[in-house]
Design a protein around this motif. Sequence first.
Motif, PDB file in Angstrom:
ATOM      1  N   VAL A   1       3.421  59.994 -26.355  1.00 15.66           N
ATOM      2  CA  VAL A   1       3.509  59.445 -24.996  1.00 15.66           C
ATOM      3  C   VAL A   1       3.342  57.921 -24.997  1.00 15.66           C
ATOM      4  O   VAL A   1       4.131  57.215 -24.359  1.00 15.66           O
TER       5      VAL A   1
ATOM      6  N   LEU B   1       6.227  55.458 -23.560  1.00 14.79           N
ATOM      7  CA  LEU B   1       5.971  54.550 -22.433  1.00 14.79           C
ATOM      8  C   LEU B   1       6.275  53.115 -22.837  1.00 14.79           C
ATOM      9  O   LEU B   1       6.759  52.310 -22.022  1.00 14.79           O
TER      10      LEU B   1
ATOM     11  N   GLY C   1       8.745  52.597 -20.239  1.00 16.17           N
ATOM     12  CA  GLY C   1       7.741  52.983 -19.251  1.00 16.17           C
ATOM     13  C   GLY C   1       8.015  52.446 -17.867  1.00 16.17           C
ATOM     14  O   GLY C   1       7.510  52.994 -16.874  1.00 16.17           O
TER      15      GLY C   1
ATOM     16  N   THR D   1       9.300  55.151 -15.898  1.00 17.07           N
ATOM     17  CA  THR D   1       8.494  56.366 -15.771  1.00 17.07           C
ATOM     18  C   THR D   1       7.767  56.427 -14.426  1.00 17.07           C
ATOM     19  O   THR D   1       7.056  55.488 -14.066  1.00 17.07           O
TER      20      THR D   1
ATOM     21  N   VAL E   1       3.670  61.372 -15.481  1.00 14.79           N
ATOM     22  CA  VAL E   1       3.530  62.015 -16.787  1.00 14.79           C
ATOM     23  C   VAL E   1       2.647  63.259 -16.595  1.00 14.79           C
ATOM     24  O   VAL E   1       1.525  63.155 -16.089  1.00 14.79           O
TER      25      VAL E   1
ATOM     26  N   THR F   1      -4.362  58.677 -20.222  1.00 16.77           N
ATOM     27  CA  THR F   1      -4.344  58.247 -18.822  1.00 16.77           C
ATOM     28  C   THR F   1      -4.225  56.723 -18.745  1.00 16.77           C
ATOM     29  O   THR F   1      -3.453  56.188 -17.929  1.00 16.77           O
TER      30      THR F   1
ATOM     31  N   VAL G   1      -0.672  55.691 -19.446  1.00 16.72           N
ATOM     32  CA  VAL G   1       0.198  55.962 -18.285  1.00 16.72           C
ATOM     33  C   VAL G   1      -0.002  54.880 -17.224  1.00 16.72           C
ATOM     34  O   VAL G   1       0.960  54.334 -16.667  1.00 16.72           O
ATOM     35  N   HIS G   2      -1.245  54.543 -16.978  1.00 16.64           N
ATOM     36  CA  HIS G   2      -1.545  53.522 -15.970  1.00 16.64           C
ATOM     37  C   HIS G   2      -1.020  52.150 -16.392  1.00 16.64           C
ATOM     38  O   HIS G   2      -0.548  51.380 -15.566  1.00 16.64           O
TER      39      HIS G   2
ATOM     40  N   ALA H   1       2.627  54.055 -14.128  1.00 14.43           N
ATOM     41  CA  ALA H   1       3.007  55.412 -13.711  1.00 14.43           C
ATOM     42  C   ALA H   1       1.764  56.223 -13.329  1.00 14.43           C
ATOM     43  O   ALA H   1       0.636  55.733 -13.432  1.00 14.43           O
TER      44      ALA H   1
ATOM     45  N   ALA I   1      -0.567  59.747 -13.701  1.00 11.28           N
ATOM     46  CA  ALA I   1      -0.931  60.790 -14.665  1.00 11.28           C
ATOM     47  C   ALA I   1      -1.336  62.069 -13.944  1.00 11.28           C
ATOM     48  O   ALA I   1      -2.233  62.054 -13.098  1.00 11.28           O
TER      49      ALA I   1
END
Lengths: 425, 425
Positions: free
Chosen positions: A177, A181, A185, A188, A191, A210, A213-214, A218, A220
Amino acid sequence: MSERTGLAGEAEELDAADPLAAVRGEFVLDDVTYLDGNSLGALPAHVPGRVEDVVRRQWGELRIRSWDESGWWTAPERIGDRIAPLVGAAAGQVVVGDSTSVNVFKALVAAVRMAQEDGAAGADGRGSGGGGSGSGAGAVRDEILVDATTFPTDGYIADSAARLTGCTLRPVLPAEVPSALADRGERTAAVLLNHVDYRTGRLHDLPALTAAVHAAGAYAVWDLCHSAGALPVGLDEHGVDLAVGCTYKYLNGGPGSPAYLYVRRDLQHRFDSPLPGWNSHAEPFGMRPDYAPAAGAVRGRVGTPDILSLLALEAALDVWDGAGVSVAAVRAKSLALTDFFLRCVGAYVPGGRAESLTPAAHAERGSQVALRCDGAGDVMKRLIERGVVGDYRPPDVLRFGFTPLYVGFADVERAARVLAETLTG
Amino acid sequence: MSERTGLAGEAEELDAADPLAAVRGEFVLDDVTYLDGNSLGALPAHVPGRVEDVVRRQWGELRIRSWDESGWWTAPERIGDRIAPLVGAAAGQVVVGDSTSVNVFKALVAAVRMAQEDGAAGADGRGSGGGGSGSGAGAVRDEILVDATTFPTDGYIADSAARLTGCTLRPVLPAEVPSALADRGERTAAVLLNHVDYRTGRLHDLPALTAAVHAAGAYAVWDLCHSAGALPVGLDEHGVDLAVGCTYKYLNGGPGSPAYLYVRRDLQHRFDSPLPGWNSHAEPFGMRPDYAPAAGAVRGRVGTPDILSLLALEAALDVWDGAGVSVAAVRAKSLALTDFFLRCVGAYVPGGRAESLTPAAHAERGSQVALRCDGAGDVMKRLIERGVVGDYRPPDVLRFGFTPLYVGFADVERAARVLAETLTG
């Protein structure tokens, strides 16, 4: 003293020293070694009486009055608040109802909508609670990443959420991941990840993933089905945006008991549900033709909650109120149980007959052990015939789930011993 | 003999001659006159024992084995087949699970997809079972019509379905659906209607409206919440495409018992669910990453079914197996009860104090009577204090539901009498 006697004796000592040993007495168990609580938790002994009261008195005698007088109407958020501390959430962020699949749908569509709204706003609209730096501000976010090894329903539902929101679904291994990203990303939106892999028992790194993703701007969404009630989750601490989970595994809520949805408090006013049923209306009994969403976790409700299943779950959660019962204590015993099982398997099962798919590192292990072996489906049938209940996942996996509230070390030693006898017999 | 004595005496005679009178003994009832079975049906007396068996033996003793051995896995379609004859459907077309709201979502999105697929095919793709002549073949079908007087959740969910499928939602009074379709029916994808209006108790003309929807080449989705178990529906006979309904009103399934979804057999292979959970997979335990829908009604399933609520419903449906119990018998008694109630209200309640919103014509009447009166909320509170339980719907409606399986004519006379005393006291 033989190795076998040695491990059996050690199990006895471990059980004698187990601070959770007495909790087993709160469950209905027999002489079966039940290692399938990661599929269906055992019955807490006080639940039948509570269900009987719900049926005979609340439904039978009070009937419609129970929506108020027996607290039926507020059960989804009240029981959500009982689950919240088990997943590291403050009150007011968890609501119970519908299946896990339906909650994955709500969470993913809502996450995509927030991400696309951020993009339309041309700025990082994620709010102060968001972990992302908004690197993709203004970009079109039209991709959903999903754990490529997910329990299938999450993938199917993610595909539907993508189709209905004009997104593309991109399956990615959890470990990949961050690089996915880094790759694109800025496209995105959301996720969807599993905290613990249903097949291998691998525990994924929720805080780091997490954060990644942040960092991409994006959202999570975590599926906690195989972690909640077995290990610390820390939703609030790690800034998770949305999460879902079932309640019939380590929470022992009963067959098909309703799932839950976590929406982080500072995102709740932006939670735009694709299933805006009347139970999530700001004034549900106003019977208004126009929808106005309720504040708070209630916004995640949909239709009339299934009260019998809900209140059985509520009763089951009482087990967590017992002296000494805590997620930390459960996690400590869980690791001790799985460590001991791996040791017993190593000692009893001839080399090469069963290979562990579950990570040896504690930080990467959930509360189950998955063993790959030839003819696994048939092996599990024979184990069950001999009173050791786990389950089989195709094509070649034996799964053994360890619920620390009622599984002891003697169970563990027995399971490994019967497995060895089955494989060599 | 006074009018009052006359009606009370007549009630006694009607009860004595009632072929369904004995069925009341199969329910848990007390000295309350319960006219709220159109909100929550009363408890069938044998249900608590069945639920206890599900909890203590099936969950507590058999645990995970019950998915096979106690028939848990197949419960949604098995119980669907129990409901099917009550709504005029052959077996294999009804599946139970999720809430009514969630099922409205599935049905509407699937209906829009079929309509748009028909348009893309440039021909009447509705199949031989469809009633429509395909007048709009090739047109873009991007409108959903919804009953403007619907129970609110249907409207909220229809709005969400429209938003997610790129459609416009158009609220229309049921009586005006034919003219709305004549206006621009070539744009209509689906029409969501209520068989019986939850507020007024008006029964809509399902055969004629379904035919009108089909004539426009669109799909008809019916909400049967307030008709199933109270009157004949005739889904198969009238060629309805999709239908949903709850089970906790006239089917007495218990608080929040799961709803059902009907998909006409010849449309099932085209039913493209927006909630394709693993329970609807052709091979659910194959755990495959790609979704392949099951054949038949099972395609309407989503996630793990809530077994406690489902099996309580299954037990409750046994009432329909009793001698002389049939939808026709229930309908005959229902009309006799509502006729008698309207007569008693006319005789007891001073003119102008309570006006019936429920049609006088049998063909337009469901199984409830709605009375408009000043201060209805307060009036209902006082009725309930005096043991007559109906409910209140804002702003000024008293609702009285008549479940012929357990409501008798003496109940009816008492309710009208207490209402008159309350209004004049």
